[in-house]
Each structure stands twice: as structure tokens, then as C-alpha cells.
Write a protein that holds these residues in place. Structure first.
Motif, PDB file in Angstrom:
ATOM      1  N   THR A 169       0.822  -1.108   0.021  1.00 28.79           N
ATOM      2  CA  THR A 169       0.092  -0.040   0.043  1.00 28.79           C
ATOM      3  C   THR A 169       0.866   1.258  -0.012  1.00 28.79           C
ATOM      4  O   THR A 169       2.114   1.147   0.376  1.00 28.79           O
ATOM      5  N   PHE A 170       0.320   2.448  -0.267  1.00 30.88           N
ATOM      6  CA  PHE A 170       1.093   3.602  -0.153  1.00 30.88           C
ATOM      7  C   PHE A 170       1.635   3.675   1.132  1.00 30.88           C
ATOM      8  O   PHE A 170       2.787   4.151   1.294  1.00 30.88           O
ATOM      9  N   ASN A 171       1.246   3.730   2.223  1.00 30.56           N
ATOM     10  CA  ASN A 171       1.531   3.886   3.412  1.00 30.56           C
ATOM     11  C   ASN A 171       2.860   2.785   3.854  1.00 30.56           C
ATOM     12  O   ASN A 171       3.573   3.287   4.465  1.00 30.56           O
ATOM     13  N   GLU A 172       2.466   1.545   3.139  1.00 25.99           N
ATOM     14  CA  GLU A 172       3.640   0.576   3.471  1.00 25.99           C
ATOM     15  C   GLU A 172       4.842   1.138   2.729  1.00 25.99           C
ATOM     16  O   GLU A 172       6.243   0.874   3.241  1.00 25.99           O
ATOM     17  N   THR A 173       4.578   1.319   1.452  1.00 25.79           N
ATOM     18  CA  THR A 173       5.684   1.783   0.774  1.00 25.79           C
ATOM     19  C   THR A 173       6.437   3.235   1.353  1.00 25.79           C
ATOM     20  O   THR A 173       7.666   3.268   1.276  1.00 25.79           O
ATOM     21  N   MET A 174       5.601   4.060   1.750  1.00 24.42           N
ATOM     22  CA  MET A 174       6.134   5.312   2.550  1.00 24.42           C
ATOM     23  C   MET A 174       7.019   4.796   3.754  1.00 24.42           C
ATOM     24  O   MET A 174       8.170   5.337   3.749  1.00 24.42           O
ATOM     25  N   LYS A 175       6.480   3.939   4.240  1.00 22.06           N
ATOM     26  CA  LYS A 175       7.484   3.729   5.578  1.00 22.06           C
ATOM     27  C   LYS A 175       8.841   2.736   5.224  1.00 22.06           C
ATOM     28  O   LYS A 175       9.642   2.933   5.700  1.00 22.06           O
ATOM     29  N   LYS A 176       8.697   2.116   4.216  1.00 19.18           N
ATOM     30  CA  LYS A 176       9.824   1.333   3.537  1.00 19.18           C
ATOM     31  C   LYS A 176      10.778   2.438   2.927  1.00 19.18           C
ATOM     32  O   LYS A 176      12.005   2.066   3.181  1.00 19.18           O
ATOM     33  N   HIS A 177      10.322   3.537   2.394  1.00 19.20           N
ATOM     34  CA  HIS A 177      11.385   4.496   1.745  1.00 19.20           C
ATOM     35  C   HIS A 177      11.839   5.671   2.449  1.00 19.20           C
ATOM     36  O   HIS A 177      12.469   6.450   2.092  1.00 19.20           O
TER      37      HIS A 177
END
Length: 101
Positions: free
Chosen positions: A6-14
Motif C-alpha cells: 500500500t502507499f503507507n507501507e511503501t512510504m514507511k519502506k522508503h
């Protein structure tokens, strides 16, 4: 089971890497690539709006549309470093995750 983040997961990742790389790339390449200063401002806005939204999806259509416009859809210039390329790659991944859902 899907492996699409998800966007929030991707944001957290990067997020931490982007927070580290974006200011450095702006300092190193901003003279020859003035458009990167706008990339930095848009990134800062995305971070702020994401934080304000909490667990909800932030409203970032305008920011990602502008990023696609000024980066020529995240096309990496030929005269830049790997960090610049990494920033564009991570921003493109965030954009895809945002538009996916």
C-alpha cells in the motif's frame, strides 16, 4: 496474498532513505538540475501530508502529478549520481503505490 505494498507501507519502506538522500541530492545537483529543488519541496509536502493523515490515505494527486511533470515521469538524467537515481526510483514506487489504491 498480494505482494503489492500500500502507499503507507511503501512510504514507511522508503521514508528514512528519502529523508537522507533528498537534501544531499538537492545540494549536490541543484545547481545543474534546478528542477530538483521543486522535487524536494514536493517531497517535503508529501511527507507533511502523509504525517497529518495518520493511518488514512493522504490527498496527494496534485503532488504526484507535478512530480511526474517535472521529472518527465521519473526519467533519470544521464549526468547524475546513483543517489539521484535512487530518489527517482523510490518516488516512482511511491507514486505507483498511491495510484494503485
Amino acid at each position: 496474498m498480494t505482494d503489492i505494498l500500500t502507499f503507507n507501507e511503501t512510504m514507511k519502506k522508503h521514508l528514512q532513505t528519502l529523508k537522507q538522500y533528498v537534501p544531499i541530492v538537492a545540494r549536490v545537483h541543484g545547481g545543474n538540475r534546478p528542477e530538483f529543488h521543486e522535487v524536494r519541496k514536493l517531497f517535503d509536502t508529501i511527507v507533511k501530508k502523509t504525517k497529518e493523515a495518520g493511518s488514512n490515505k493522504p490527498e496527494l494527486n496534485e503532488e504526484f502529478a507535478r512530480l511526474r511533470e517535472i521529472t518527465d515521469t521519473y526519467t533519470v538524467p544521464g549526468d547524475v549520481c546513483e543517489s539521484y537515481e535512487a530518489v527517482y526510483s523510490m518516488l516512482a514506487e511511491l507514486d505507483r503505490a498511491y495510484r494503485a489504491g
